[in-house]
Design a protein around this motif. Structure first.
Motif, short mmCIF file in Angstrom:
data_model
loop_
_atom_site.label_atom_id
_atom_site.label_comp_id
_atom_site.label_asym_id
_atom_site.label_seq_id
_atom_site.Cartn_x
_atom_site.Cartn_y
_atom_site.Cartn_z
N HIS A 57 -0.29 -0.95 -5.49
CA HIS A 57 0.48 0.02 -6.29
C HIS A 57 1.87 0.24 -5.72
O HIS A 57 2.77 0.65 -6.45
CB HIS A 57 -0.27 1.35 -6.40
CG HIS A 57 -1.47 1.24 -7.27
ND1 HIS A 57 -2.76 1.23 -6.77
CD2 HIS A 57 -1.59 1.12 -8.61
CE1 HIS A 57 -3.61 1.12 -7.77
NE2 HIS A 57 -2.93 1.04 -8.90
N ASP A 105 -4.04 3.30 -14.66
CA ASP A 105 -3.47 4.10 -13.57
C ASP A 105 -2.64 5.27 -14.06
O ASP A 105 -2.30 6.16 -13.28
CB ASP A 105 -2.58 3.23 -12.68
CG ASP A 105 -3.36 2.10 -12.02
OD1 ASP A 105 -4.50 2.35 -11.59
OD2 ASP A 105 -2.82 0.98 -11.95
N GLU A 134 -12.58 -3.70 0.30
CA GLU A 134 -11.69 -3.32 -0.79
C GLU A 134 -10.44 -4.20 -0.77
O GLU A 134 -9.94 -4.55 0.31
CB GLU A 134 -11.26 -1.85 -0.61
CG GLU A 134 -12.34 -0.86 -0.94
CD GLU A 134 -12.61 -0.77 -2.43
OE1 GLU A 134 -11.65 -0.70 -3.21
OE2 GLU A 134 -13.78 -0.76 -2.80
N ASP A 143 -4.09 -2.30 -1.63
CA ASP A 143 -3.53 -1.43 -2.65
C ASP A 143 -2.16 -1.97 -3.06
O ASP A 143 -1.19 -1.83 -2.31
CB ASP A 143 -3.41 -0.01 -2.09
CG ASP A 143 -2.68 0.94 -3.01
OD1 ASP A 143 -2.57 0.63 -4.22
OD2 ASP A 143 -2.24 1.99 -2.53
N GLY A 152 0.82 -1.21 0.00
CA GLY A 152 0.00 0.00 0.00
C GLY A 152 0.86 1.26 0.00
O GLY A 152 1.93 1.29 0.62
#
Length: 160
Positions: free
Chosen positions: A118, A65, A113, A116, A39
């Motif tokens: 990324h 993205d 969710e 993350d 994250g």
């Protein structure tokens, strides 16, 4: 195209494939040893508290993205911090593949969710350091890239 260009591009593709595989192995090994931070915000917090424990920062994006300005700003700040603290950085395309490697559900049964993916940090705790060939391979690739003035090397992870 010259022979050197053909041979050079084949060896570059093989190198990238080898490094991609090493990255996947490293992430799985680090996850098993609880040495992953996943994250953007979680990663920023850890690097602020204990940057010396971080050995690799993986910044992952997909096509959709690229227009996310906030994410790109976070990436720029993370990259600057990593450069200042001698932390290896790797840009990766293929968030879906990362989710497969880390066995992440795109969404869980409770409607929460997904994590993350990324930004992923690999840490190397002093008590039980990660000792795997995959970490050495990825670190060597990052170092070789810096020697060629490519400060943030990129990899493309292939769905399998």
């Amino acid at each position: 195209m010259t022979l050197e260009e053909v041979v050079g591009s084949n060896s570059t593709e093989k190198k990238m494939e080898t490094v991609s595989q090493a990255l996947e192995e490293l992430l799985v090994a680090a996850q098993r040893q609880d040495c992953l931070t996943v994250g953007v915000y979680e990663s920023a917090k850890l690097m602020n508290v204990d940057p010396d424990s971080v050995v690799l920062c993986v910044l992952a994006t997909d096509e959709e993205d690229l227009d996310d300005i906030a994410l790109q700003i976070h990436f720029t700040l993370l990259q600057a911090f990593c450069c200042d603290n001698d932390i290896n950085i790797l840009r990766v395309s293929g968030v879906r593949r990362l989710a497969q490697v880390l066995e992440e559900d795109t969404e869980d049964g409770n409607g929460n969710e997904p994590r993350d993916l990324h930004c992923i940090l690999v840490t190397n705790p002093p008590v039980q350091p990660l000792q795997c060939q995959a970490l050495q391979d990825v670190s060597s690739f990052c170092e070789e890239s810096r020697c060629r003035n490519q400060w943030v090397p990129s990899l493309e992870l292939q769905d399998r």
